[in-house]
Each structure stands twice: as structure tokens, then as C-alpha cells.
Design a protein around this motif. Structure first.
Motif, mmCIF file in Angstrom:
data_model
loop_
_atom_site.group_PDB
_atom_site.id
_atom_site.type_symbol
_atom_site.label_atom_id
_atom_site.label_comp_id
_atom_site.label_asym_id
_atom_site.label_seq_id
_atom_site.Cartn_x
_atom_site.Cartn_y
_atom_site.Cartn_z
ATOM 1 N N LYS A 95 0.853 -1.190 0.000
ATOM 2 C CA LYS A 95 0.000 0.000 0.000
ATOM 3 C C LYS A 95 0.888 1.240 0.000
ATOM 4 C CE LYS A 95 -3.778 2.376 2.354
ATOM 5 N NZ LYS A 95 -4.738 2.355 3.494
ATOM 6 N N VAL A 96 0.633 2.112 -0.968
ATOM 7 C CA VAL A 96 1.447 3.314 -1.148
ATOM 8 C C VAL A 96 0.537 4.537 -1.081
ATOM 9 C CG1 VAL A 96 3.032 4.551 -2.674
ATOM 10 C CG2 VAL A 96 3.038 2.035 -2.624
ATOM 11 N N LEU A 97 0.928 5.515 -0.286
ATOM 12 C CA LEU A 97 0.245 6.813 -0.262
ATOM 13 C C LEU A 97 1.163 7.843 -0.887
ATOM 14 C CD1 LEU A 97 -1.324 6.977 3.339
ATOM 15 C CD2 LEU A 97 -2.385 6.215 1.208
ATOM 16 N N SER A 98 0.627 8.632 -1.811
ATOM 17 C CA SER A 98 1.481 9.586 -2.514
ATOM 18 C C SER A 98 0.760 10.898 -2.771
ATOM 19 C CB SER A 98 1.932 9.002 -3.856
ATOM 20 O OG SER A 98 2.656 9.963 -4.608
ATOM 21 N N TYR A 125 -3.682 8.379 -4.151
ATOM 22 C CA TYR A 125 -3.144 9.714 -4.365
ATOM 23 C C TYR A 125 -4.020 10.746 -3.651
ATOM 24 C CZ TYR A 125 -0.715 7.344 -8.191
ATOM 25 O OH TYR A 125 0.051 6.473 -8.939
ATOM 26 N N GLY A 126 -3.380 11.813 -3.272
ATOM 27 C CA GLY A 126 -4.120 12.904 -2.640
ATOM 28 C C GLY A 126 -3.190 14.058 -2.363
ATOM 29 N N VAL A 127 -3.728 15.106 -1.776
ATOM 30 C CA VAL A 127 -2.870 16.212 -1.371
ATOM 31 C C VAL A 127 -1.950 15.712 -0.265
ATOM 32 C CG1 VAL A 127 -4.548 17.979 -2.041
ATOM 33 C CG2 VAL A 127 -4.604 17.046 0.283
ATOM 34 N N VAL A 128 -0.784 16.309 -0.154
ATOM 35 C CA VAL A 128 0.198 15.807 0.816
ATOM 36 C C VAL A 128 -0.314 15.896 2.248
ATOM 37 C CG1 VAL A 128 2.242 16.150 -0.616
ATOM 38 C CG2 VAL A 128 1.355 18.053 0.760
ATOM 39 N N ALA A 129 -1.194 16.870 2.524
ATOM 40 C CA ALA A 129 -1.752 16.972 3.871
ATOM 41 C C ALA A 129 -2.564 15.721 4.211
ATOM 42 C CB ALA A 129 -2.629 18.222 3.983
ATOM 43 N N LYS A 130 -3.236 15.161 3.210
ATOM 44 C CA LYS A 130 -4.011 13.941 3.431
ATOM 45 C C LYS A 130 -3.085 12.755 3.686
ATOM 46 C CE LYS A 130 -7.799 11.491 3.519
ATOM 47 N NZ LYS A 130 -8.762 11.646 4.649
ATOM 48 N N GLU A 133 -1.961 13.007 7.200
ATOM 49 C CA GLU A 133 -3.051 12.649 8.114
ATOM 50 C C GLU A 133 -3.187 11.136 8.263
ATOM 51 O OE1 GLU A 133 -7.921 12.769 7.948
ATOM 52 O OE2 GLU A 133 -6.817 14.523 7.179
ATOM 53 N N GLN A 134 -3.100 10.418 7.151
ATOM 54 C CA GLN A 134 -3.254 8.969 7.206
ATOM 55 C C GLN A 134 -2.056 8.288 7.863
ATOM 56 O OE1 GLN A 134 -4.989 8.790 2.823
ATOM 57 N NE2 GLN A 134 -5.294 6.839 3.840
ATOM 58 N N VAL A 135 -0.856 8.764 7.544
ATOM 59 C CA VAL A 135 0.337 8.169 8.148
ATOM 60 C C VAL A 135 0.378 8.457 9.648
ATOM 61 C CG1 VAL A 135 2.860 8.194 8.204
ATOM 62 C CG2 VAL A 135 1.661 8.234 6.004
ATOM 63 N N ALA A 136 0.090 9.702 10.016
ATOM 64 C CA ALA A 136 0.108 10.078 11.431
ATOM 65 C C ALA A 136 -0.991 9.365 12.202
ATOM 66 C CB ALA A 136 -0.046 11.584 11.573
#
Length: 329
Positions: A95-98, A125-130, A133-136
Motif C-alpha cells: 500500500k502506497v500513499l502519494s 493519491y491525494g494532497v500531501v496533507a491527506k 493525516e493517514q500516516v500520522a
């Protein structure tokens, strides 16, 4: 019953009798002599049965040997299948968030990585703030791709593993107009300022949503005293969940809701119905729009995640970044 086997069995029994090896006292090859058979009584019975049924000892041996070979071959096949299954089981889903600015390159690179590694990528994909938020928030994520300042923030609170990061690319901000529309001069800060002031509608990423490029453009407009002047004619890029910035921007141009758009060059490269005028002047660029890949503390497959990060930081990937207008890091 096979006639040849019957004859072979009789031959075996006859030769056995002739050697004086049948149970009991029987005439030997020497006339008038009787020799005891070294076989047991049971062995004698079996010999007569095999002679009767045409299943000689030699045939039984050959049959057992052939059966053993078949069993061995079967076990080998099972072993190969098991090996293949183990190999297939070694393939994982990462799973990759970018940040959305990397989408143009990652879409192409993901196919290459999946074909060569056997692993599957699930990329959001999403804005970096998102992404932050998910990682934190502790979501199970194997690789996070975001800008350097946010990376440092997440390392500081223990949500990204320090030392696992690799710089991928710097994504400069470009300017585009509707296809076939006049292209303004943006080679200098003064020329760029004139172009945005003359436009009826200006578009850039929504800073409230946490779009990194949008935050930077808003800051530039504020510093130059243009924010209040442009506010009435500003149309922000605010894609719905699952929609890319390029798709949203394409819709704005197609509907005539914007004339000039400022966005990461990689986003503009995916936008339809536009002409890219060029990059903003160097003085207006952001040095913070360098994207890094790193492993979150919630990573489920750290070894495979590292393989992906090494691939994304490698020479083939750099060629793709460059082709998308990015500056490989």
C-alpha cells in the motif's frame, strides 16, 4: 492374463526346479539324487502361484521399480508445484500513499515494478496533507511519498522510519492556458505578474485542502500583494475523492471556468485540452516541492517496501521523472 507373462512365469518356475531349488526333496540335475530346496515352504508356494498366474519375480521387481519411478516423478511434480506456490506466496501487495504531483510518473513506474517484481501496488493519491493525516493516524501503509518538510515532521513524531527515505524528484510549478489560446510571457516575475492580472480567471491548488503547490502559490501571491486583487477571479483546484488534480483541471478548462492554471508540471502534463506555457520564473519556485519516499512505522512488508523505494530512486525511474518535466532528485 498376458500370455507372454505366463510363459515367462513358467520359465522361471522350470529353471527354479532345474536348479534343485524347490522346497522338499526333488530330483536334481544329477540322476538319482534329491536335494533339499533352500527356499521355505512358503516361498515354494509363492513360486508355484507366480508360475500359475504368470507373474514372475522379475516382473514383480520391474513393476515395483516402475511404480517407484512414477511415485518419484509425482513427488517431484508436487515439489515443483510447491516451490512455485511458495514463490507466488512471496509476492505481496504494497500500500502506497502519494502526493498527487507524483501520479503521472508513478502510474507508469508501477506497471514496470509489478511486472518485474511480482508484487502488487495499491496506490492512493491525494494532497500531501491527506498523506500526512493517514500516516500520522496509524493507517497500515508500506510506503509514503510526500514533500521534505512533511517527511521531517513525521520522522520527528515517530510515524516515518528515519534512514529509510530516498529523494525522488523536485516538481516545479508550471503555467498553462486553454489549447490554442494566446500564450502570455512568463519569463520574468514582472511578466508573470502581468499575465495573471490580465486573466479573467486564475486557478491553482486549494491551500485549505493542504495542496503543497497551492500553499506555495498562495504564499507567493500574498508576498507580492496580489492575493486580494486576484481573489474574486480565483478558481481553486478542489478534486473530489478519487479524482486527480489533472482530471479536475481538465473539467475546468473544458467548461470555460478558467483561463490560466498554475500547478505542478506533472499535473499539467496529464491535463487535457491545454497548452503548457512553461515553468514559473525560478524566483517563484518552491524548493520544498521535493518528494521523498519513506517507510512508515506501520509498514507490514519492510523488505519489499525497500525494494520499491530503491526502484523509485533508481536510474530508470529518474528517466521517467525527467520525461514528466520533473527534476530527478
Amino acid at each position: 492374463m498376458n500370455h507372454n507373462s505366463f510363459r515367462f512365469g513358467n520359465f522361471f518356475a522350470r529353471s527354479h526346479y532345474q536348479r534343485g531349488c524347490v522346497a522338499g526333496n526333488h530330483p536334481s540335475v544329477v540322476t538319482g539324487q534329491a536335494l533339499p530346496c533352500p527356499r521355505s515352504a512358503q516361498g515354494h508356494v509363492e513360486a508355484k502361484v507366480w508360475a500359475r498366474d504368470g507373474l514372475p519375480t522379475t516382473n514383480r521387481i520391474l513393476f515395483i521399480a516402475a511404480l517407484s519411478r512414477r511415485i518419484s516423478a509425482r513427488l517431484s511434480a508436487i515439489g515443483i508445484a510447491a516451490f512455485c506456490s511458495i514463490h507466488a506466496a512471496g509476492a505481496v501487495e504494497l500500500k502506497v500513499l502519494s502526493g498527487g504531483a507524483m501520479r503521472a510518473a508513478l502510474q507508469e513506474l508501477a506497471r514496470i515494478f509489478e511486472n518485474t517484481s511480482g508484487h502488487k501496488l495499491l496506490i492512493e493519491y491525494g494532497v500531501v496533507a491527506k498523506v500526512v493525516e493517514q500516516v500520522a493516524g496509524g493507517d497500515p501503509v508500506d510506503v509514503a511519498i510526500l514533500t521534505r518538510p512533511l517527511f521531517e515532521k513525521l520522522v520527528g513524531i515517530g510515524k516515518l522510519v528515519g534512514g529509510t527515505e530516498a529523494p525522488l524528484a523536485h516538481v516545479p510549478i508550471g503555467l498553462a492556458v486553454k489549447a490554442s489560446a494566446p500564450r502570455p510571457d512568463i519569463r520574468t516575475v514582472a511578466a508573470w505578474q502581468k499575465a495573471v492580472l490580465n486573466a479573467n480567471v486564475v486557478t491553482y491548488g486549494d491551500p485549505v485542502m493542504g495542496d503543497a503547490a497551492g500553499v506555495h502559490v498562495a504564499h507567493v501571491l500574498e508576498m507580492l500583494g496580489l492575493a486580494e486583487v486576484l481573489r474574486p477571479k480565483t478558481r481553486l483546484i478542489s478534486p473530489a475523492p478519487g479524482q486527480s488534480g489533472a482530471q479536475y483541471l481538465t473539467g475546468l478548462f473544458q467548461s470555460g471556468e478558467t483561463e490560466i492554471a498554475m500547478a505542478p508540471i506533472s499535473v499539467l502534463s496529464e491535463t487535457q485540452g491545454i497548452d503548457i506555457v512553461g515553468l514559473l520564473p525560478a524566483e517563484l519556485q518552491s524548493h520544498d516541492l521535493v518528494f521523498l519516499a519513506a517507510i512508515p512505522s506501520t509498514c507490514r512488508h519492510p523488505a519489499e517496501a525497500k525494494v520499491l523505494i530503491d526502484f523509485l530512486a533508481g536510474a530508470p525511474a529518474k528517466a521517467v521523472y525527467q520525461a514528466k518535466g520533473m527534476e530527478p532528485g
